[in-house]
Design a protein around this motif. Structure first.
Motif, mmCIF file in Angstrom:
data_model
loop_
_atom_site.group_PDB
_atom_site.id
_atom_site.type_symbol
_atom_site.label_atom_id
_atom_site.label_comp_id
_atom_site.label_asym_id
_atom_site.label_seq_id
_atom_site.Cartn_x
_atom_site.Cartn_y
_atom_site.Cartn_z
ATOM 1 N N PRO A 208 -18.162 41.661 121.131
ATOM 2 C CA PRO A 208 -17.631 42.115 119.839
ATOM 3 C C PRO A 208 -18.442 41.584 118.644
ATOM 4 O O PRO A 208 -18.707 42.310 117.683
ATOM 5 N N GLN A 209 -18.820 40.315 118.705
ATOM 6 C CA GLN A 209 -19.583 39.743 117.596
ATOM 7 C C GLN A 209 -20.964 40.375 117.500
ATOM 8 O O GLN A 209 -21.471 40.651 116.401
ATOM 9 N N VAL A 210 -21.633 40.616 118.639
ATOM 10 C CA VAL A 210 -22.954 41.247 118.626
ATOM 11 C C VAL A 210 -22.871 42.673 118.097
ATOM 12 O O VAL A 210 -23.720 43.120 117.313
ATOM 13 N N LYS A 211 -21.829 43.404 118.473
ATOM 14 C CA LYS A 211 -21.673 44.775 117.963
ATOM 15 C C LYS A 211 -21.385 44.775 116.461
ATOM 16 O O LYS A 211 -21.853 45.670 115.732
ATOM 17 N N ALA A 212 -20.665 43.771 115.994
ATOM 18 C CA ALA A 212 -20.430 43.659 114.554
ATOM 19 C C ALA A 212 -21.738 43.406 113.814
ATOM 20 O O ALA A 212 -21.982 43.967 112.732
ATOM 21 N N PHE A 213 -22.598 42.557 114.399
ATOM 22 C CA PHE A 213 -23.925 42.320 113.815
ATOM 23 C C PHE A 213 -24.717 43.628 113.768
ATOM 24 O O PHE A 213 -25.367 43.944 112.761
ATOM 25 N N ALA A 214 -24.663 44.391 114.856
ATOM 26 C CA ALA A 214 -25.415 45.641 114.922
ATOM 27 C C ALA A 214 -24.933 46.652 113.880
ATOM 28 O O ALA A 214 -25.725 47.440 113.354
ATOM 29 N N ARG A 215 -23.641 46.623 113.567
ATOM 30 C CA ARG A 215 -23.136 47.537 112.536
ATOM 31 C C ARG A 215 -23.732 47.196 111.165
ATOM 32 O O ARG A 215 -23.984 48.080 110.351
ATOM 33 N N ARG A 216 -23.995 45.903 110.943
ATOM 34 C CA ARG A 216 -24.597 45.500 109.667
ATOM 35 C C ARG A 216 -26.109 45.706 109.663
ATOM 36 O O ARG A 216 -26.678 46.151 108.667
ATOM 37 N N ALA A 217 -26.753 45.355 110.787
ATOM 38 C CA ALA A 217 -28.218 45.358 110.826
ATOM 39 C C ALA A 217 -28.792 46.682 111.310
ATOM 40 O O ALA A 217 -29.927 47.025 110.989
ATOM 41 N N GLY A 218 -28.008 47.423 112.092
ATOM 42 C CA GLY A 218 -28.502 48.652 112.689
ATOM 43 C C GLY A 218 -29.152 48.401 114.036
ATOM 44 O O GLY A 218 -29.756 47.348 114.269
ATOM 45 N N TYR A 219 -28.982 49.369 114.939
ATOM 46 C CA TYR A 219 -29.660 49.290 116.238
ATOM 47 C C TYR A 219 -31.100 49.778 116.081
ATOM 48 O O TYR A 219 -31.401 50.537 115.162
ATOM 49 N N PRO A 220 -32.008 49.340 116.995
ATOM 50 C CA PRO A 220 -31.796 48.404 118.100
ATOM 51 C C PRO A 220 -31.745 46.956 117.608
ATOM 52 O O PRO A 220 -32.200 46.630 116.519
ATOM 53 N N ILE A 221 -31.210 46.115 118.489
ATOM 54 C CA ILE A 221 -31.144 44.679 118.244
ATOM 55 C C ILE A 221 -31.793 43.961 119.420
ATOM 56 O O ILE A 221 -31.994 44.552 120.490
ATOM 57 N N VAL A 222 -32.103 42.686 119.219
ATOM 58 C CA VAL A 222 -32.721 41.877 120.272
ATOM 59 C C VAL A 222 -31.894 40.615 120.460
ATOM 60 O O VAL A 222 -31.546 39.939 119.488
ATOM 61 N N ILE A 223 -31.566 40.312 121.712
ATOM 62 C CA ILE A 223 -30.891 39.065 122.059
ATOM 63 C C ILE A 223 -31.879 38.183 122.805
ATOM 64 O O ILE A 223 -32.593 38.653 123.701
ATOM 65 N N LYS A 224 -31.952 36.913 122.414
ATOM 66 C CA LYS A 224 -32.920 35.997 123.029
ATOM 67 C C LYS A 224 -32.362 34.580 123.006
ATOM 68 O O LYS A 224 -31.432 34.280 122.233
ATOM 69 N N PRO A 225 -32.911 33.677 123.840
ATOM 70 C CA PRO A 225 -32.465 32.282 123.799
ATOM 71 C C PRO A 225 -32.748 31.667 122.435
ATOM 72 O O PRO A 225 -33.773 31.969 121.806
ATOM 73 N N ASP A 226 -31.858 30.804 121.986
ATOM 74 C CA ASP A 226 -32.053 30.144 120.707
ATOM 75 C C ASP A 226 -33.244 29.195 120.740
ATOM 76 O O ASP A 226 -33.917 28.992 119.737
ATOM 77 N N VAL A 227 -33.516 28.620 121.908
ATOM 78 C CA VAL A 227 -34.647 27.704 122.076
ATOM 79 C C VAL A 227 -35.463 28.172 123.261
ATOM 80 O O VAL A 227 -34.919 28.463 124.326
ATOM 81 N N GLY A 228 -36.780 28.238 123.079
ATOM 82 C CA GLY A 228 -37.635 28.622 124.196
ATOM 83 C C GLY A 228 -38.765 29.504 123.745
ATOM 84 O O GLY A 228 -38.711 30.125 122.683
ATOM 85 N N ALA A 229 -39.822 29.529 124.565
ATOM 86 C CA ALA A 229 -40.991 30.360 124.294
ATOM 87 C C ALA A 229 -41.081 31.454 125.340
ATOM 88 O O ALA A 229 -40.427 31.411 126.371
ATOM 89 N N GLY A 230 -41.933 32.448 125.080
ATOM 90 C CA GLY A 230 -42.066 33.564 126.011
ATOM 91 C C GLY A 230 -40.924 34.541 125.823
ATOM 92 O O GLY A 230 -40.263 34.578 124.787
ATOM 93 N N ALA A 231 -40.664 35.350 126.857
ATOM 94 C CA ALA A 231 -39.644 36.394 126.727
ATOM 95 C C ALA A 231 -38.579 36.302 127.808
ATOM 96 O O ALA A 231 -37.919 37.276 128.115
ATOM 97 N N ALA A 232 -38.403 35.112 128.392
ATOM 98 C CA ALA A 232 -37.346 34.960 129.402
ATOM 99 C C ALA A 232 -35.988 35.206 128.765
ATOM 100 O O ALA A 232 -35.699 34.712 127.676
ATOM 101 N N ARG A 233 -35.156 35.981 129.439
ATOM 102 C CA ARG A 233 -33.799 36.303 128.984
ATOM 103 C C ARG A 233 -33.798 36.915 127.581
ATOM 104 O O ARG A 233 -32.898 36.667 126.782
ATOM 105 N N THR A 234 -34.823 37.707 127.304
ATOM 106 C CA THR A 234 -34.921 38.407 126.026
ATOM 107 C C THR A 234 -34.869 39.904 126.293
ATOM 108 O O THR A 234 -35.601 40.408 127.145
ATOM 109 N N PHE A 235 -33.998 40.620 125.580
ATOM 110 C CA PHE A 235 -33.883 42.048 125.849
ATOM 111 C C PHE A 235 -33.422 42.787 124.599
ATOM 112 O O PHE A 235 -32.776 42.219 123.708
ATOM 113 N N LYS A 236 -33.782 44.076 124.560
ATOM 114 C CA LYS A 236 -33.449 44.945 123.431
ATOM 115 C C LYS A 236 -32.289 45.847 123.812
ATOM 116 O O LYS A 236 -32.253 46.396 124.919
ATOM 117 N N LEU A 237 -31.336 45.988 122.897
ATOM 118 C CA LEU A 237 -30.166 46.820 123.121
ATOM 119 C C LEU A 237 -30.083 47.849 122.004
ATOM 120 O O LEU A 237 -30.321 47.539 120.834
#
Length: 388
Positions: free
Chosen positions: A137-166
């Protein structure tokens, strides 16, 4: 000066930092998770002593190791790893032994993507929208403000592990089954990624800086198993240098490498994506050297001795590139032997990618350099072209 270097054996080329420090008169004390006998000869020759610690995240063991170095060699002046994996460890050790440099609060603020966004916002530096990702619900609320697509990723870390576009509410619901831990959500920016890479002196002044451009974003390269490439630019775009220096000032870095990533949007504007408090990864320190006919390892070590670097001016005479290919599910137009022949005298280095890098950087790498960018792009096309 006693310099504790954490994980001097990995990445493999980091022995060059240790060599440079030893040449400048530092007593380099290695602390790593590989047995001493497995270290390459050049590294063993450059280390005054090496302490084998199987688990570099074991804080008590690391404190004991540095305590031993202090007992045997005296005051420790510097602790560095130059490696994303151990930034928090080195900060903890600095605090424990009262050694100058970034401490745990600095790492918590500057290594976290959300913490970076707070710094960028306070300094009025353009950046993607960013907030903590908690649940669907919180991520969808963010998307309503920012617009799709969005990207979710780890708060700490390098590279693209557990990073994806929705790209829709349905994709968010499918991806987020349970509450998230230590993740952020950002609006997706379409554009090219350029870096601002180098290091600053004790007063925060840029000693050396250069830019790399990525063929594709690391998220796409990893999630879609693409072939990839990155290359140096012979000239820094003035807008990139201006926002890069403004970002460094906001971060307040001293005597430190930096690897800043920026989006150049379709409108030509630059937005800072994230800051990394270390040298750029993979072979980027080598592409710096090949581009400028320089030795940034020795230049960095000279800076740490307190040498006045005001007169240092390095120019990029070439576009140096790291081009990757993958072994699986590929039918390249040019075989390895044909590609090597085609690259000719522009080829600097060729070989397998270290296993730890293969998800991000493919299975084999080709380092090349060209004076003209068009010729470099042609070389990338030769390497990546597949039989249809």
């Amino acid at each position: 000066m006693n310099f504790v270097f954490i994980s001097p054996q990995f990445p493999p080329h980091f022995y060059l930092f240790v060599q440079a420090l030893r040449e400048q008169g530092f007593r380099v004390l290695g602390l790593g998770d590989a047995p001493y006998d497995s270290l390459r000869p050049e590294l063993r020759e450059s280390l005054t002593e090496y302490f084998y610690t199987p688990n570099l995240t074991d804080t008590d063991a690391m404190v004991r190791a540095v305590g031993y170095f202090t007992w045997k060699h005296g005051l420790i002046h510097r602790i560095e790893s130059l490696n994303e994996s151990w930034l928090a460890v080195e900060a903890t050790l600095r605090e424990h032994f009262n050694i100058p440099g970034l401490r745990p609060p600095d790492i918590a603020r500057l290594r976290s993507k959300y913490g970076m966004a707070v710094v960028f916002r306070a300094a009025d530096i353009p950046h993607p929208l960013c907030e903590k990702a908690v649940d669907a619900p919180q991520v969808k609320a963010f998307a309503r403000r920012a617009g799709y697509p969005i990207v979710i990723k780890p708060d700490v870390g390098a590279g693209a592990a557990r990073t994806f576009k929705l790209s829709s509410d349905a994709e968010v619901d499918a991806a987020i089954i349970q509450p998230l831990a230590d993740a952020v959500v950002q609006n997706f920016i379409k554009g090219h990624i350029l870096t601002y890479d180098g290091f600053v002196d004790a007063r925060g002044r840029v000693v050396f800086a250069i830019s790399h451009q990525y063929l594709d974003g690391i998220m796409e390269v990893v999630n879609e198993a693409r072939d990839s490439a990155f290359w140096t630019l012979r000239e820094l775009p003035p807008e990139l240098e201006a926002i890069g220096r403004k970002t460094l000032a906001a971060l307040g870095l001293r005597e430190r490498w930096f690897h800043l990533e920026f989006f150049r949007g379709e409108d030509g504007r630059f937005l800072v994506l994230e800051a990394n408090l270390r040298p750029p990864g993979a072979t980027m320190t080598d592409t710096m050297n090949y581009a400028c006919d320089a030795d940034v390892y020795r230049l960095w070590a000279r800076m740490l001795t307190g040498e006045d670097m005001d007169g240092i001016r390095l120019e990029a005479h070439f576009h140096a590139a790291h081009i990757t290919r993958r072994h699986h599910h590929r039918n390249y137009q040019l075989s390895r032997e044909q590609l090597l022949e085609r690259l000719g005298g522009n080829l600097l280095l060729h070989g397998p990618t270290p296993p730890a890098y293969r998800v991000n950087l493919g299975d084999e790498m080709y380092l090349v350099r060209y004076a003209k960018l068009d010729d470099l792009h042609q070389a990338i096309s030769w390497a990546h072209a597949q039989v249809r």
